[in-house]
Design a protein around this motif. Structure first.
Motif, short mmCIF file in Angstrom:
data_model
loop_
_atom_site.label_atom_id
_atom_site.label_comp_id
_atom_site.label_asym_id
_atom_site.label_seq_id
_atom_site.Cartn_x
_atom_site.Cartn_y
_atom_site.Cartn_z
N ASP A 251 0.85 -1.20 0.00
CA ASP A 251 0.00 0.00 0.00
C ASP A 251 0.87 1.24 0.00
N THR A 252 0.37 2.29 -0.60
CA THR A 252 1.12 3.53 -0.69
C THR A 252 0.15 4.68 -0.94
N HIS A 253 0.58 5.88 -0.61
CA HIS A 253 -0.24 7.08 -0.88
C HIS A 253 0.18 7.76 -2.18
N ASP A 254 1.15 7.18 -2.87
CA ASP A 254 1.69 7.82 -4.07
C ASP A 254 1.48 6.93 -5.29
N TRP A 255 0.84 7.47 -6.34
CA TRP A 255 0.55 6.67 -7.52
C TRP A 255 1.82 6.17 -8.20
N ASP A 256 2.84 7.03 -8.33
CA ASP A 256 4.08 6.61 -8.99
C ASP A 256 4.72 5.44 -8.25
#
Length: 268
Positions: A251-256
């Motif tokens: 999981d991450t908050h950054d699309w890249d």
């Protein structure tokens, strides 16, 4: 000191007794498999002879169905059915088919009744008799015919968890599939931007990677996601969950960052 201990034990006994009595007011508990065919008929799975009281999502053996037995019920929801939110004690209103599919935010809690794999307790109008359906030729997820049907007097919805969210987003994932689930706040963010980014990622992958591996994409609005009571680390938006058939990978908050991770997984 002894008096205090006795009082605490008595209080604990009363709480447990009340909870037990409240559960006894219902005819059966189980897991919803969502609506099937008819919008107001809910399938509730109790247990079977393959996974006990757990639904098997992947890897079941078709040969096991020669002696397959399951306890499950079709629950007919009427305009008089009470729907109780276990967490708040609030009585929820049944929504119409139009409201359900149009996704109005004020009907979020009620529409989650129809999301599969939610734990519920059911009190029926008729005299209830537990029943095991035998000699079935297919798994309950694929064949819900000829199950006992009851009219629901009351349905109690137990709180959803983050694990329920992961399960809901994992069940339809196929082998060699990677799924990106984006949770965004529609009041501050534009969903279309993520679909544009996904298209770029997809085009990049199919031009350079094994076409047998594929990536799917879906979005959730924050009000729906928060019904699953996510941990605090998942409550900053947007957030992107990367899943495969086994569950949550990343999981991450950054699309890249999400796109880079997907590419690295497919490269393996």
């Amino acid at each position: 000191m002894k008096k205090t201990l006795v009082l605490l034990l008595c209080l604990l006994f009363l709480i447990v007794s009340c909870n037990s009595q409240e559960r006894d007011d219902y005819d059966f508990e189980g897991i919803t498999l969502g609506v099937h065919d008819l919008f107001n008929v809910l399938t509730v799975f109790v247990e079977d002879n393959l996974g006990g009281n757990e639904v098997i999502l992947q890897g079941w053996d078709p040969s096991s169905f020669k002696d397959y037995e399951v306890e499950a019920y079709q629950v007919f929801l009427t305009k008089d059915t009470k729907i109780i939110n276990e967490g708040s004690g609030e009585e929820l209103q049944m929504v119409s088919r139009h409201e359900f599919f149009s996704g109005h935010s004020e009907t979020v809690a009620s529409t989650l009744l129809f999301h599969p794999y939610r734990k519920v307790a059911v009190k029926v109008e008729e005299t209830f008799s537990s029943s095991v359906s035998s000699n079935r030729s297919n798994y309950i997820m694929y064949d819900r015919s000829f199950l006992p049907i009851y009219r629901a007097k009351e349905v109690r919805l137990f709180p959803l968890t983050f694990n329920d969210f992961v399960l809901t987003n994992t069940v339809h994932i196929q082998p060699d599939e990677i799924s990106i689930t984006a949770v965004y706040d529609p009041s501050t963010d534009n969903m279309n931007n993520y679909y544009f980014d996904y298209d770029k990622l997809w085009n990049s992958l199919i031009s350079s990677q094994d076409p047998s591996a594929y990536v799917t994409f879906q979005t959730w609005e924050v009000p729906y996601f928060e019904q699953y009571h996510p941990p605090s680390e998942y409550q900053q938006y947007p957030i992107f969950f990367i899943l495969n058939e086994d569950g949550l990978l990343y999981d991450t908050h950054d699309w890249d960052d999400a796109a880079e991770y997907v590419e690295s997984v497919i490269d393996k």
